[in-house]
Design a protein around this motif. Structure first.
Motif, PDB file in Angstrom:
ATOM      1  N   LYS A  27      -8.637 -11.561 -15.371  1.00  0.00           N
ATOM      2  CA  LYS A  27      -6.929 -11.942 -14.657  1.00  0.00           C
ATOM      3  C   LYS A  27      -6.462 -11.316 -16.205  1.00  0.00           C
ATOM      4  O   LYS A  27      -4.966  -9.839 -15.903  1.00  0.00           O
ATOM      5  CB  LYS A  27      -6.538 -13.481 -14.304  1.00  0.00           C
ATOM      6  CG  LYS A  27      -4.767 -13.241 -14.347  1.00  0.00           C
ATOM      7  CD  LYS A  27      -4.537 -14.046 -14.357  1.00  0.00           C
ATOM      8  CE  LYS A  27      -3.332 -14.879 -13.555  1.00  0.00           C
ATOM      9  NZ  LYS A  27      -2.553 -15.650 -13.793  1.00  0.00           N
ATOM     10  N   CYS A  37      -5.150  -8.386  -8.919  1.00  0.00           N
ATOM     11  CA  CYS A  37      -6.656  -9.037  -9.247  1.00  0.00           C
ATOM     12  C   CYS A  37      -7.397  -9.496  -8.592  1.00  0.00           C
ATOM     13  O   CYS A  37      -8.493  -9.270  -8.938  1.00  0.00           O
ATOM     14  CB  CYS A  37      -5.367 -10.447  -9.691  1.00  0.00           C
ATOM     15  SG  CYS A  37      -5.069 -10.571 -11.017  1.00  0.00           S
ATOM     16  N   TYR A  41     -11.355  -9.074  -8.850  1.00  0.00           N
ATOM     17  CA  TYR A  41     -12.194  -9.014  -9.522  1.00  0.00           C
ATOM     18  C   TYR A  41     -13.024  -8.670  -7.420  1.00  0.00           C
ATOM     19  O   TYR A  41     -14.630  -8.743  -8.648  1.00  0.00           O
ATOM     20  CB  TYR A  41     -12.060 -10.484  -8.736  1.00  0.00           C
ATOM     21  CG  TYR A  41     -11.140 -12.188  -9.367  1.00  0.00           C
ATOM     22  CD1 TYR A  41     -11.952 -12.428 -10.564  1.00  0.00           C
ATOM     23  CD2 TYR A  41      -9.716 -11.405  -9.627  1.00  0.00           C
ATOM     24  CE1 TYR A  41     -11.393 -12.950 -12.131  1.00  0.00           C
ATOM     25  CE2 TYR A  41      -9.273 -12.934 -10.659  1.00  0.00           C
ATOM     26  CZ  TYR A  41     -10.195 -12.828 -11.458  1.00  0.00           C
ATOM     27  OH  TYR A  41      -9.093 -14.139 -12.989  1.00  0.00           O
TER      28      TYR A  41
END
Length: 79
Positions: A27, A37, A41
């Motif tokens: 993050k 974010c 990911y």
């Protein structure tokens, strides 16, 4: 002179391993890179492709000390 590399894992896995080995959270790096974010990911789990522009931004984060040649050498430099 051709550089040889022992890294054969995908680039995203090398980046993720490097980030975690430096003690950073994904993050935090996403925020420093200005990448949303959720997208970051997805990149780090391999479900989204990593763009060249994103790679450049991630490698430019000074705290990470990532050399793009080391990340890409087995994918590009040896071919």
């Amino acid at each position: 002179m051709q550089q040889t590399c022992s890294n054969v894992s995908p680039v995203y896995q090398r980046i993720r391993s490097h980030i975690l080995s430096k003690g950073f959270r994904l993050k935090d790096i996403a925020e420093k890179a200005g990448i949303e974010c959720g997208r970051f990911y997805r990149i780090m789990d391999g479900s989204s492709s990593l763009g060249a522009d994103e790679l450049k931004i991630i490698c430019s984060i000074g705290d990470l000390e990532i050399d793009p040649k080391e990340l890409l050498c087995s994918d590009i430099l040896n071919n």
